[in-house]
Design a protein around this motif. Sequence first.
Motif, mmCIF file in Angstrom:
data_model
loop_
_atom_site.group_PDB
_atom_site.id
_atom_site.type_symbol
_atom_site.label_atom_id
_atom_site.label_comp_id
_atom_site.label_asym_id
_atom_site.label_seq_id
_atom_site.Cartn_x
_atom_site.Cartn_y
_atom_site.Cartn_z
ATOM 1 N N LEU A 1 0.840 -1.193 0.000
ATOM 2 C CA LEU A 1 0.000 0.000 0.000
ATOM 3 C C LEU A 1 0.875 1.241 0.000
ATOM 4 C CD1 LEU A 1 -2.635 -0.912 2.771
ATOM 5 C CD2 LEU A 1 -2.858 -1.239 0.298
ATOM 6 N N ILE A 2 0.470 2.252 -0.750
ATOM 7 C CA ILE A 2 1.147 3.551 -0.723
ATOM 8 C C ILE A 2 0.263 4.519 0.058
ATOM 9 C CG2 ILE A 2 1.963 5.512 -2.088
ATOM 10 C CD1 ILE A 2 2.620 3.565 -4.335
ATOM 11 N N LEU A 3 0.841 5.154 1.070
ATOM 12 C CA LEU A 3 0.104 6.119 1.882
ATOM 13 C C LEU A 3 0.415 7.533 1.391
ATOM 14 C CD1 LEU A 3 0.743 4.690 5.479
ATOM 15 C CD2 LEU A 3 -0.837 3.893 3.717
ATOM 16 N N GLY A 4 -0.637 8.339 1.236
ATOM 17 C CA GLY A 4 -0.428 9.720 0.835
ATOM 18 C C GLY A 4 -0.308 9.930 -0.657
ATOM 19 N N ILE A 5 -1.027 9.147 -1.433
ATOM 20 C CA ILE A 5 -1.037 9.332 -2.890
ATOM 21 C C ILE A 5 -1.692 10.677 -3.211
ATOM 22 C CG2 ILE A 5 -1.907 8.414 -5.089
ATOM 23 C CD1 ILE A 5 -1.977 5.645 -3.693
ATOM 24 N N PRO A 6 -1.072 11.524 -4.035
ATOM 25 C CA PRO A 6 -1.712 12.788 -4.397
ATOM 26 C C PRO A 6 -3.131 12.569 -4.918
ATOM 27 C CG PRO A 6 0.560 12.802 -5.124
ATOM 28 C CD PRO A 6 0.282 11.407 -4.607
ATOM 29 N N GLY A 7 -4.070 13.372 -4.403
ATOM 30 C CA GLY A 7 -5.471 13.224 -4.781
ATOM 31 C C GLY A 7 -6.267 12.394 -3.801
ATOM 32 N N GLU A 8 -5.581 11.668 -2.899
ATOM 33 C CA GLU A 8 -6.280 10.914 -1.863
ATOM 34 C C GLU A 8 -6.308 11.712 -0.568
ATOM 35 O OE1 GLU A 8 -5.867 6.184 -2.954
ATOM 36 O OE2 GLU A 8 -5.282 6.891 -0.973
ATOM 37 N N LEU B 1 5.611 7.617 -0.772
ATOM 38 C CA LEU B 1 5.892 7.834 -2.191
ATOM 39 C C LEU B 1 7.153 8.680 -2.321
ATOM 40 C CD1 LEU B 1 4.734 7.186 -4.973
ATOM 41 C CD2 LEU B 1 3.390 9.294 -4.829
ATOM 42 N N VAL B 2 8.169 8.111 -2.946
ATOM 43 C CA VAL B 2 9.446 8.802 -3.140
ATOM 44 C C VAL B 2 9.587 9.164 -4.613
ATOM 45 C CG1 VAL B 2 11.955 8.624 -2.940
ATOM 46 C CG2 VAL B 2 10.490 7.522 -1.251
ATOM 47 N N VAL B 3 10.062 10.372 -4.879
ATOM 48 C CA VAL B 3 10.262 10.822 -6.265
ATOM 49 C C VAL B 3 11.710 10.565 -6.650
ATOM 50 C CG1 VAL B 3 10.067 12.727 -7.882
ATOM 51 C CG2 VAL B 3 8.524 12.619 -5.918
ATOM 52 N N TYR B 4 11.918 9.660 -7.578
ATOM 53 C CA TYR B 4 13.254 9.349 -8.068
ATOM 54 C C TYR B 4 13.489 10.001 -9.423
ATOM 55 C CZ TYR B 4 13.340 5.620 -4.545
ATOM 56 O OH TYR B 4 13.303 4.905 -3.369
ATOM 57 N N GLU C 1 3.609 21.438 -8.248
ATOM 58 C CA GLU C 1 2.352 21.480 -7.502
ATOM 59 C C GLU C 1 1.898 20.080 -7.106
ATOM 60 O OE1 GLU C 1 -2.253 23.136 -8.000
ATOM 61 O OE2 GLU C 1 -0.860 23.211 -9.696
ATOM 62 N N ILE C 2 2.006 19.129 -8.041
ATOM 63 C CA ILE C 2 1.618 17.745 -7.748
ATOM 64 C C ILE C 2 2.602 17.118 -6.775
ATOM 65 C CG2 ILE C 2 1.408 15.422 -8.718
ATOM 66 C CD1 ILE C 2 0.177 16.710 -11.207
ATOM 67 N N ARG C 3 3.888 17.339 -7.005
ATOM 68 C CA ARG C 3 4.890 16.724 -6.131
ATOM 69 C C ARG C 3 4.811 17.284 -4.714
ATOM 70 N NH1 ARG C 3 10.069 17.654 -7.913
ATOM 71 N NH2 ARG C 3 9.663 18.732 -9.861
ATOM 72 N N ASP C 4 4.364 18.521 -4.585
ATOM 73 C CA ASP C 4 4.208 19.109 -3.251
ATOM 74 C C ASP C 4 3.051 18.484 -2.482
ATOM 75 O OD1 ASP C 4 6.365 20.772 -3.488
ATOM 76 O OD2 ASP C 4 5.211 22.557 -4.041
ATOM 77 N N MET C 5 2.185 17.737 -3.181
ATOM 78 C CA MET C 5 1.069 17.052 -2.520
ATOM 79 C C MET C 5 1.516 15.765 -1.830
ATOM 80 S SD MET C 5 -1.721 17.557 -5.583
ATOM 81 C CE MET C 5 -3.037 16.614 -4.794
ATOM 82 N N ILE C 6 2.727 15.318 -2.129
ATOM 83 C CA ILE C 6 3.243 14.098 -1.506
ATOM 84 C C ILE C 6 3.645 14.412 -0.068
ATOM 85 C CG2 ILE C 6 5.043 12.333 -1.602
ATOM 86 C CD1 ILE C 6 5.207 12.887 -4.638
ATOM 87 N N PRO C 7 3.186 13.637 0.900
ATOM 88 C CA PRO C 7 3.471 13.947 2.306
ATOM 89 C C PRO C 7 4.968 13.977 2.616
ATOM 90 C CG PRO C 7 1.793 12.245 2.136
ATOM 91 C CD PRO C 7 2.343 12.435 0.763
ATOM 92 N N GLU C 8 5.365 14.956 3.409
ATOM 93 C CA GLU C 8 6.718 14.971 3.946
ATOM 94 C C GLU C 8 6.774 13.998 5.121
ATOM 95 O OE1 GLU C 8 9.249 16.274 2.691
ATOM 96 O OE2 GLU C 8 8.529 17.827 1.306
ATOM 97 N N PHE C 9 7.931 13.838 5.709
ATOM 98 C CA PHE C 9 8.169 12.779 6.684
ATOM 99 C C PHE C 9 7.193 12.817 7.855
ATOM 100 C CE2 PHE C 9 10.334 10.862 10.333
ATOM 101 C CZ PHE C 9 10.620 9.615 9.825
ATOM 102 N N GLU C 10 7.019 13.963 8.484
ATOM 103 C CA GLU C 10 6.171 14.038 9.673
ATOM 104 C C GLU C 10 4.709 13.714 9.351
ATOM 105 O OE1 GLU C 10 7.307 14.210 12.663
ATOM 106 O OE2 GLU C 10 9.353 14.444 11.930
ATOM 107 N N GLU C 11 4.237 14.169 8.186
ATOM 108 C CA GLU C 11 2.864 13.866 7.781
ATOM 109 C C GLU C 11 2.716 12.378 7.479
ATOM 110 O OE1 GLU C 11 -0.531 15.228 4.513
ATOM 111 O OE2 GLU C 11 1.482 16.116 4.412
ATOM 112 N N TYR C 12 3.760 11.801 6.899
ATOM 113 C CA TYR C 12 3.721 10.365 6.619
ATOM 114 C C TYR C 12 3.666 9.559 7.912
ATOM 115 C CZ TYR C 12 4.930 5.715 4.965
ATOM 116 O OH TYR C 12 4.921 4.356 4.722
#
Length: 317
Positions: free
Chosen positions: A187-194, A220-223, A234-245
Amino acid sequence: MQLDEHINTYGSFLRKKYGHRVFKAGVSTGIQCPHRDESGGCIFCLPETYNDISIEHDIPPIHQLEQIIPKIKKGTKVGSNNKPSFLAYFHSGTATAGDRRVLEYKFLNALKYKEVCGLVISTRPDYIDEEILSILNNLPGDIYLELGLQSIHNKSLKFLNRGHEFSEIEKALELCDKYQVRTGVHLILGIPGEDKADLMETISYVNGKKIISEVKLHNLVVYQRTPLAGYSQEIRDMIPEFEEYIELLGITISFLRPDIVIGRLFTSNVKGNNQALNSFRYIVKNCRYGVKRDWMNRLVHYLKENNIIQGIHYEAI
């Protein structure tokens, strides 16, 4: 770290089942992911981040194990009890894609290694059918199947370019249940749009599927060199940072069925400890500096601080 006091860890499951420490040894069928070949693959996928580049993936699995197991044993006591202490982990590509007779040979070949007690086979829901499950059922040793579920929401599967819809997840899990193959899901937690409601729906679905005995949770890590790296800021900023994750992990753990084994909590992306990732500068976003033990300690602190134990709110959904 006292993580075992809060969640049903994979390490605890293995120790209870086998009576001693058991490690995974990554091997490959040598077959590339067909979705990656045909459609560019999932937007987050970069094979270099999960393949051992020092292992020859085009040789029989038993020879791959001859290369990788001594590396795992170096500096540890694993295998010192003269008991089988390894699971051959077919995790690269899509391990149920390709000619079924060839796959059966490769699975049996890995099981011939004297220190292997079973297989872990990672694949996609759309590459599960009765033929492959029949093969798995007839293999000697313990067989564990992993499916890339990621989310139950079609909007998220489309965003991730998974190449299948939720209906194929449903079909795959029904077949796994029919054949009673022990099954885990990613499972991926924090998918943009969810939002959190979407996450809760996915957790509720997983809880309701008794065939699901394990989950692996990912941030979700951006490689670099992935489609996701080319998405807008804008989309990549929707990915949770560490504390939110960490907060999303807390929610997931508290509502997750207590008997489910949690096999992973973070995507493996430790900058500073992985020479391959460092030398190619793969990571664009969401790589926390340090070692995974530090991440775990932060998670344990959060779980303790908020009195979170796996399944504490399971009855509430």
